[in-house]
Design a protein around this motif. Sequence first.
Motif, PDB file in Angstrom:
ATOM      1  N   LYS A 256      -8.397  15.046  -8.674  1.00  0.00           N
ATOM      2  CA  LYS A 256      -9.241  14.377  -9.669  1.00  0.00           C
ATOM      3  C   LYS A 256     -10.514  13.893  -8.991  1.00  0.00           C
ATOM      4  CE  LYS A 256      -7.681  11.913 -12.996  1.00  0.00           C
ATOM      5  NZ  LYS A 256      -7.079  10.848 -13.820  1.00  0.00           N
ATOM      6  N   GLN A 257     -11.594  13.853  -9.773  1.00  0.00           N
ATOM      7  CA  GLN A 257     -12.892  13.472  -9.210  1.00  0.00           C
ATOM      8  C   GLN A 257     -13.614  12.504 -10.150  1.00  0.00           C
ATOM      9  OE1 GLN A 257     -15.122  16.645  -7.327  1.00  0.00           O
ATOM     10  NE2 GLN A 257     -17.084  15.815  -8.054  1.00  0.00           N
ATOM     11  N   TRP A 258     -14.332  11.553  -9.537  1.00  0.00           N
ATOM     12  CA  TRP A 258     -15.120  10.567 -10.270  1.00  0.00           C
ATOM     13  C   TRP A 258     -16.489  10.414  -9.607  1.00  0.00           C
ATOM     14  CZ3 TRP A 258     -10.158  10.059  -8.595  1.00  0.00           C
ATOM     15  CH2 TRP A 258      -9.155   9.819  -9.539  1.00  0.00           C
ATOM     16  N   THR A 259     -17.414   9.821 -10.347  1.00  0.00           N
ATOM     17  CA  THR A 259     -18.726   9.483  -9.796  1.00  0.00           C
ATOM     18  C   THR A 259     -18.969   7.994  -9.988  1.00  0.00           C
ATOM     19  OG1 THR A 259     -19.614  11.678 -10.295  1.00  0.00           O
ATOM     20  CG2 THR A 259     -21.210   9.916  -9.886  1.00  0.00           C
ATOM     21  N   GLU A 260     -19.277   7.310  -8.902  1.00  0.00           N
ATOM     22  CA  GLU A 260     -19.563   5.879  -8.931  1.00  0.00           C
ATOM     23  C   GLU A 260     -20.823   5.603  -8.112  1.00  0.00           C
ATOM     24  OE1 GLU A 260     -18.121   3.509 -10.607  1.00  0.00           O
ATOM     25  OE2 GLU A 260     -16.368   4.607 -11.360  1.00  0.00           O
ATOM     26  N   SER A 261     -21.797   4.941  -8.735  1.00  0.00           N
ATOM     27  CA  SER A 261     -23.034   4.561  -8.045  1.00  0.00           C
ATOM     28  C   SER A 261     -23.683   5.752  -7.345  1.00  0.00           C
ATOM     29  CB  SER A 261     -22.754   3.447  -7.026  1.00  0.00           C
ATOM     30  OG  SER A 261     -22.179   2.321  -7.643  1.00  0.00           O
ATOM     31  N   GLY A 262     -23.660   6.889  -8.008  1.00  0.00           N
ATOM     32  CA  GLY A 262     -24.280   8.082  -7.460  1.00  0.00           C
ATOM     33  C   GLY A 262     -23.468   8.781  -6.389  1.00  0.00           C
ATOM     34  N   MET A 263     -22.271   8.304  -6.096  1.00  0.00           N
ATOM     35  CA  MET A 263     -21.406   8.920  -5.089  1.00  0.00           C
ATOM     36  C   MET A 263     -20.196   9.565  -5.769  1.00  0.00           C
ATOM     37  SD  MET A 263     -21.296   6.117  -1.970  1.00  0.00           S
ATOM     38  CE  MET A 263     -20.885   4.709  -3.018  1.00  0.00           C
ATOM     39  N   ASN A 264     -19.803  10.710  -5.247  1.00  0.00           N
ATOM     40  CA  ASN A 264     -18.634  11.405  -5.779  1.00  0.00           C
ATOM     41  C   ASN A 264     -17.395  11.085  -4.951  1.00  0.00           C
ATOM     42  OD1 ASN A 264     -20.120  12.716  -7.797  1.00  0.00           O
ATOM     43  ND2 ASN A 264     -20.630  14.424  -6.449  1.00  0.00           N
ATOM     44  N   LEU A 265     -16.318  10.805  -5.661  1.00  0.00           N
ATOM     45  CA  LEU A 265     -15.016  10.522  -5.056  1.00  0.00           C
ATOM     46  C   LEU A 265     -14.022  11.569  -5.528  1.00  0.00           C
ATOM     47  CD1 LEU A 265     -12.690   8.748  -3.777  1.00  0.00           C
ATOM     48  CD2 LEU A 265     -12.625   7.541  -5.981  1.00  0.00           C
ATOM     49  N   GLY A 266     -13.284  12.159  -4.602  1.00  0.00           N
ATOM     50  CA  GLY A 266     -12.237  13.101  -4.962  1.00  0.00           C
ATOM     51  C   GLY A 266     -10.922  12.682  -4.341  1.00  0.00           C
ATOM     52  N   ILE A 267      -9.845  12.763  -5.107  1.00  0.00           N
ATOM     53  CA  ILE A 267      -8.519  12.403  -4.603  1.00  0.00           C
ATOM     54  C   ILE A 267      -7.536  13.518  -4.917  1.00  0.00           C
ATOM     55  CG2 ILE A 267      -6.645  10.727  -4.631  1.00  0.00           C
ATOM     56  CD1 ILE A 267      -8.544   8.621  -5.583  1.00  0.00           C
ATOM     57  N   SER A 268      -6.871  14.006  -3.870  1.00  0.00           N
ATOM     58  CA  SER A 268      -5.815  15.003  -4.021  1.00  0.00           C
ATOM     59  C   SER A 268      -4.464  14.324  -3.841  1.00  0.00           C
ATOM     60  CB  SER A 268      -5.961  16.111  -2.977  1.00  0.00           C
ATOM     61  OG  SER A 268      -7.141  16.851  -3.175  1.00  0.00           O
ATOM     62  N   SER A 269      -3.567  14.546  -4.789  1.00  0.00           N
ATOM     63  CA  SER A 269      -2.191  14.074  -4.651  1.00  0.00           C
ATOM     64  C   SER A 269      -1.327  15.243  -4.218  1.00  0.00           C
ATOM     65  CB  SER A 269      -1.682  13.505  -5.978  1.00  0.00           C
ATOM     66  OG  SER A 269      -2.349  12.313  -6.305  1.00  0.00           O
ATOM     67  N   VAL A 270      -0.516  15.029  -3.203  1.00  0.00           N
ATOM     68  CA  VAL A 270       0.269  16.110  -2.613  1.00  0.00           C
ATOM     69  C   VAL A 270       1.722  15.663  -2.471  1.00  0.00           C
ATOM     70  CG1 VAL A 270       0.500  17.666  -0.642  1.00  0.00           C
ATOM     71  CG2 VAL A 270      -1.772  16.882  -1.337  1.00  0.00           C
ATOM     72  N   VAL A 271       2.642  16.602  -2.711  1.00  0.00           N
ATOM     73  CA  VAL A 271       4.074  16.259  -2.704  1.00  0.00           C
ATOM     74  C   VAL A 271       4.732  16.528  -1.351  1.00  0.00           C
ATOM     75  CG1 VAL A 271       4.353  16.589  -5.182  1.00  0.00           C
ATOM     76  CG2 VAL A 271       4.651  18.538  -3.624  1.00  0.00           C
ATOM     77  N   LYS A 272       3.932  16.775  -0.324  1.00  0.00           N
ATOM     78  CA  LYS A 272       4.437  16.909   1.044  1.00  0.00           C
ATOM     79  C   LYS A 272       3.695  15.922   1.931  1.00  0.00           C
ATOM     80  CE  LYS A 272       7.219  20.520   0.511  1.00  0.00           C
ATOM     81  NZ  LYS A 272       8.671  20.470   0.753  1.00  0.00           N
ATOM     82  N   ASP A 273       4.245  15.649   3.126  1.00  0.00           N
ATOM     83  CA  ASP A 273       3.597  14.681   4.002  1.00  0.00           C
ATOM     84  C   ASP A 273       2.448  15.316   4.785  1.00  0.00           C
ATOM     85  OD1 ASP A 273       4.727  16.104   6.131  1.00  0.00           O
ATOM     86  OD2 ASP A 273       6.375  14.704   6.383  1.00  0.00           O
ATOM     87  N   LEU A 274       1.691  14.472   5.498  1.00  0.00           N
ATOM     88  CA  LEU A 274       0.515  14.952   6.210  1.00  0.00           C
ATOM     89  C   LEU A 274       0.867  15.905   7.346  1.00  0.00           C
ATOM     90  CD1 LEU A 274      -1.700  11.729   6.353  1.00  0.00           C
ATOM     91  CD2 LEU A 274      -2.066  13.774   4.966  1.00  0.00           C
ATOM     92  N   ASN A 275       2.024  15.737   7.957  1.00  0.00           N
ATOM     93  CA  ASN A 275       2.431  16.663   9.002  1.00  0.00           C
ATOM     94  C   ASN A 275       2.566  18.085   8.462  1.00  0.00           C
ATOM     95  OD1 ASN A 275       2.510  14.962  11.246  1.00  0.00           O
ATOM     96  ND2 ASN A 275       4.584  14.262  10.774  1.00  0.00           N
ATOM     97  N   PHE A 276       3.079  18.200   7.248  1.00  0.00           N
ATOM     98  CA  PHE A 276       3.168  19.518   6.596  1.00  0.00           C
ATOM     99  C   PHE A 276       1.777  20.105   6.414  1.00  0.00           C
ATOM    100  CE2 PHE A 276       2.824  22.042   2.734  1.00  0.00           C
ATOM    101  CZ  PHE A 276       3.844  22.964   2.867  1.00  0.00           C
ATOM    102  N   LEU A 277       0.825  19.284   5.965  1.00  0.00           N
ATOM    103  CA  LEU A 277      -0.537  19.761   5.723  1.00  0.00           C
ATOM    104  C   LEU A 277      -1.227  20.147   7.026  1.00  0.00           C
ATOM    105  CD1 LEU A 277      -1.697  17.216   2.989  1.00  0.00           C
ATOM    106  CD2 LEU A 277      -0.620  19.461   2.694  1.00  0.00           C
ATOM    107  N   ARG A 278      -0.990  19.388   8.076  1.00  0.00           N
ATOM    108  CA  ARG A 278      -1.583  19.715   9.377  1.00  0.00           C
ATOM    109  C   ARG A 278      -1.059  21.058   9.895  1.00  0.00           C
ATOM    110  NH1 ARG A 278      -1.935  13.760  10.626  1.00  0.00           N
ATOM    111  NH2 ARG A 278       0.269  13.690  11.200  1.00  0.00           N
ATOM    112  N   ARG A 279       0.254  21.254   9.777  1.00  0.00           N
ATOM    113  CA  ARG A 279       0.836  22.524  10.233  1.00  0.00           C
ATOM    114  C   ARG A 279       0.291  23.696   9.415  1.00  0.00           C
ATOM    115  NH1 ARG A 279       5.601  19.328  10.383  1.00  0.00           N
ATOM    116  NH2 ARG A 279       6.273  20.240   8.402  1.00  0.00           N
TER     117      ARG A 279
END
Length: 424
Positions: free
Chosen positions: A281-304
């Motif tokens: 999901k993405q939003w815009t606040e004060s001219g800045m864009n924010l994006g957030i990804s929700s993931v069902v695995k931990d960060l170690n999985f993503l790093r690998r």
Amino acid sequence: MAQAKNSLRASIDKRQKVTFVIGNESADLDSITSSILYAYIRSSAPTLKAFSPLYVPITNIPAADIQLRPELLTLLPHANLQAEHLITLDDLPNFSNLHSKLCPEHTKWILVDHNALQGTLGSLYADRVRGAIDHHDDDCKVPKDTGDEPRIITKSGSCTSLVTEYCRKSWDALSSNAMSSGTAGAQGDTTLDDEAVVSLWDAQIAKLALASILIDTVDLTATHKVTRSDTSAVEYLEAKIMACPRTGKDFQRSHFFEQINKAKTDISSLKLKDILRKDYKQWTESGMNLGISSVVKDLNFLRRKAQEEGGEKDASTAFVSTLKSFAKERDLAIMSVMTASASSEREFSRELLVLALTDSGVKAAERFMTSNSEELELEKADGVEDKVEAASEAKETTSVKVWKQRNVDHSRKRVAPMLRQAMS
């Protein structure tokens, strides 16, 4: 659904009025089922002063992205649906002529699972929003007076629970009228009597709705999320499933949940960038864009995963490189990754990563950490942030922080407003 897709094309070609029911840009299961349920009931039983007789459920992603949602693909056959039946952004006119072919004045938009129309559609049709059912914080973008459409923005574990609650009376009347008027026979089904056909329709749409509620509330066991709306909706939907001989005979809620949940958590075949955009999901606040990804695995999985795909020796460096690329493609000032996973002992845990890519983003990230670390119970996690250096762009600093989020009750619904507040 196939009929709705054909009706949409005809309405666009003839410049007729259309009411759209659209979920948020992450197009998660809750968002998709909410829009289908609401559109199905309202199209079948429109109000006397309805803007249009056709309510079109829009899955707020391109058609190709449906393949990134294995839980949806697993669920659709339970409702006698196929992926190609869904109406996606690809079914709308191209952006270059969207305004002329789909004139704003000929549209009305009902939002489910969000309450602010974002992105390209928001730039054209935000003023045509005429209703919302949502369980997130109120962005105060939906008019207070929505006429004969709902404005329900309140807490619940699942938005589909709120839609079920709102549509319940109309749904029961629709089912009763269909059986008494011979609607099933009119649809050409000669192998079953009207009562059996209607109960099957009800059970199929009930399964579609039930799956989202069970996933969002972990089969009603996530007590910090579950509300009366959720428990009431599950009871109501389960009763419809059990009332149908075809679906009720072998139905077990726990098995149904496990089937959909297993599909949701099996993301091993996806590329890392696809995992990041799967629930984004993405939003815009004060001219800045924010994006957030929700993931069902931990960060170690993503790093690998990043290391395997990039062929680099260091997993953290490969991961950060992918995050930067993903964020820059979307012109983000802040990119966040929120993980929610369970250990082999079924211990639930969350991690939070915040990557800032601009000077203003770095300052906002610092404000976020200062203001919210106590509430979120953030505990510094070793790894990724130690590998990040200053960005190569002049006068720009990149920073990344990674925490174990000990307060597991707070999902993106809570963290996103915190980040947006820090950016404002």
